[in-house]
Design an enzyme around this catalytic site. Structure first.
Site, PDB file in Angstrom:
ATOM      1  N   LYS A  24       0.825  -1.209   0.000  1.00  0.00           N
ATOM      2  CA  LYS A  24       0.000   0.000   0.000  1.00  0.00           C
ATOM      3  C   LYS A  24       0.860   1.260   0.000  1.00  0.00           C
ATOM      4  O   LYS A  24       0.347   2.362  -0.077  1.00  0.00           O
ATOM      5  CB  LYS A  24      -0.953  -0.001   1.189  1.00  0.00           C
ATOM      6  CG  LYS A  24      -0.305   0.162   2.547  1.00  0.00           C
ATOM      7  CD  LYS A  24      -1.292  -0.075   3.679  1.00  0.00           C
ATOM      8  CE  LYS A  24      -2.434   0.888   3.707  1.00  0.00           C
ATOM      9  NZ  LYS A  24      -3.352   0.648   4.829  1.00  0.00           N
TER      10      LYS A  24
ATOM     11  N   SER B 245      -3.762  -1.318   9.324  1.00  0.00           N
ATOM     12  CA  SER B 245      -4.863  -1.914   8.569  1.00  0.00           C
ATOM     13  C   SER B 245      -5.821  -0.883   7.986  1.00  0.00           C
ATOM     14  O   SER B 245      -6.694  -1.227   7.191  1.00  0.00           O
ATOM     15  CB  SER B 245      -5.654  -2.873   9.470  1.00  0.00           C
ATOM     16  OG  SER B 245      -6.322  -2.148  10.497  1.00  0.00           O
ATOM     17  N   LYS B 246      -5.659   0.381   8.357  1.00  0.00           N
ATOM     18  CA  LYS B 246      -6.639   1.399   7.978  1.00  0.00           C
ATOM     19  C   LYS B 246      -6.480   1.825   6.511  1.00  0.00           C
ATOM     20  O   LYS B 246      -5.481   1.548   5.869  1.00  0.00           O
ATOM     21  CB  LYS B 246      -6.509   2.614   8.904  1.00  0.00           C
ATOM     22  CG  LYS B 246      -6.660   2.289  10.389  1.00  0.00           C
ATOM     23  CD  LYS B 246      -7.960   1.590  10.699  1.00  0.00           C
ATOM     24  CE  LYS B 246      -8.229   1.422  12.181  1.00  0.00           C
ATOM     25  NZ  LYS B 246      -7.338   0.464  12.840  1.00  0.00           N
ATOM     26  N   HIS B 247      -7.481   2.552   6.006  1.00  0.00           N
ATOM     27  CA  HIS B 247      -7.449   2.997   4.609  1.00  0.00           C
ATOM     28  C   HIS B 247      -6.155   3.738   4.302  1.00  0.00           C
ATOM     29  O   HIS B 247      -5.538   3.525   3.262  1.00  0.00           O
ATOM     30  CB  HIS B 247      -8.638   3.930   4.317  1.00  0.00           C
ATOM     31  CG  HIS B 247      -9.950   3.247   4.260  1.00  0.00           C
ATOM     32  ND1 HIS B 247     -10.578   2.743   5.373  1.00  0.00           N
ATOM     33  CD2 HIS B 247     -10.784   2.987   3.211  1.00  0.00           C
ATOM     34  CE1 HIS B 247     -11.735   2.206   5.019  1.00  0.00           C
ATOM     35  NE2 HIS B 247     -11.881   2.344   3.715  1.00  0.00           N
TER      36      HIS B 247
END
Length: 404
Positions: A6, A179-181
């Site tokens: 990410k 784990s967040k956006h």
């Protein structure tokens, strides 16, 4: 097929810039300030204060609202325990409201039932990225003059009746955990339109330095003043909840393409929703009309034990067998965690907590739903990989259909 990283935007470039400046603390650097300015602009508010975790932001928000010893704070019975522990950090008393059985979010009717003359704050958690019933919650807030903290740790860019979640309450708390956006590993931020709340929160997060302001976390710019032996630094009690410049730089890069990340999760969730369409024992979290869900995860209620005789655990094993990579269960109802059932919180402040009791059955809806929740992952950056996982879920459902 591997899930891509990410961190493929400007993270490495921004980290290089931070390291080259050798200003790695928010007390003298500029990355935290830029993150706060950009985040506030993105979420349509006046002030933002970056911190080192979403738990720190919850504690700082409570302190900023003036919550203190013996005050009561209402939070939902289905959420992470950090809403509870942040309440204990403020020496306040956790009070639990039950949840709506369809949305899994806090039930406004039960909020109102739980209000007493000691209630000093309401924490409204937008669970799994689905905004709470904010109109009703804010009406309760106005009726009883009780401030609201929106816990948007999982909720980025969702809208409630056209308005961004996180812009309704007195303060909103966000998380940048991995784990967040958007993420910088660990971190968080609060937003508010109240200058006093922002300044108080910043002082809570920054050792109570007297020259901290609502929009300014820099305290070491004028060395001739700061290094003078007669200079007095602190006028409030505070903790060290500051976000480092290194983490802020990563978060800044993540913020730049947040909409893309959110849109991707929505597309993944839609694949899983299509896969479970028509299944009588697996129901997705209900999104009411006028409420958008940006799907931190696709939370679904599993009734397979009752309807097809297959346990939650066995269904998960079969899903993995067919190529899925698992899914998550919901956290335990907070007051049924050992720290609560064994009353380990009492030692923190015996005069306040000695008589507290949180028996099983306190919030029956949450207790019934919690063990049946399946959180299907939506953080696939490759949509082809997500499609494979959705197909694996379909195969699992077909397998049990054929067994009937």
């Amino acid at each position: 097929m591997k899930n891509p990283s990410k961190y493929l935007n400007n993270e490495m470039e921004y980290l290089r810039r931070v390291l080259n400046t050798e200003k790695w603390s928010s007390t003298s650097g500029t990355w935290c300030q830029e993150l706060e300015r950009s985040f506030a602009e993105k979420f349509e508010c006046k002030y933002a204060v970056a911190m080192n975790s979403g738990t720190a932001t919850l504690h700082a928000a409570l302190e900023a609202l003036g919550v203190g010893p013996g005050d009561e704070v209402i939070s939902p019975a289905l959420t992470v325990i950090m809403d509870t522990t942040a309440t204990f950090h403020a020496n306040a008393i956790p009070v639990y409201a039950d949840i709506d059985p369809l949305t899994f979010n806090i039930d406004p009717d039960d909020i109102e039932r739980k209000i007493t003359n000691k209630t000093k704050a309401i924490i409204a958690v937008s669970l799994y990225d689905l905004p709470c019933e904010m109109d009703r919650i804010m009406n309760i807030s106005k009726k009883y003059n009780i401030p609201v903290i929106e816990d948007n740790a999982q909720c980025f860019m969702s809208r409630y009746k056209g308005r961004l979640a996180g812009t309704f309450g007195d303060i909103c708390s966000w998380s940048f955990e991995s784990s967040k956006h958007m993420s910088c590993g660990e971190g968080g931020i609060i937003t508010t339109n109240d200058e006093l709340f922002a300044m108080r929160a910043r002082k809570v997060a920054g050792h109570g330095y007297k020259n901290l302001r609502a929009k300014d976390g820099q305290i070491k710019l004028n060395q001739s003043i700061y290094q003078d032996p007669n200079y007095k630094r602190h006028d409030e009690i505070g903790w060290n909840y500051r976000l480092s410049e290194i983490s802020a730089a990563v978060a800044m890069a993540q913020l730049e393409n947040l909409e893309e990340k959110v849109e991707n999760r929505i597309k993944v969730a839609e694949m899983f929703i299509e896969a479970i369409d028509g299944c009588e024992y697996l129901r997705a979290q209900h999104s009411p009309a006028g409420v958008d869900n940006s799907y931190f995860t696709l939370a679904s209620l599993y009734d397979g034990q009752e309807k097809i005789g297959v346990s939650w655990q066995d269904f998960r094993k079969k899903y993995i067998e067919f190529g899925g990579d698992g899914f998550y269960g919901a956290w335990s109802v907070p007051y049924l965690e050992p720290v609560m059932t064994e009353k380990k919180f009492i030692k923190r402040y015996p005069e306040i907590y000695e008589g507290l009791d949180y028996p099983k059955g306190l919030c029956p809806v949450a207790e019934s739903i919690q063990p049946r929740i399946m959180q299907l992952k939506t953080n696939y950056r490759d949509l082809n990989l997500a499609k494979q996982k959705a197909e694996s879920l379909k195969k699992t459902l077909e397998f049990y259909k054929e067994q009937k």
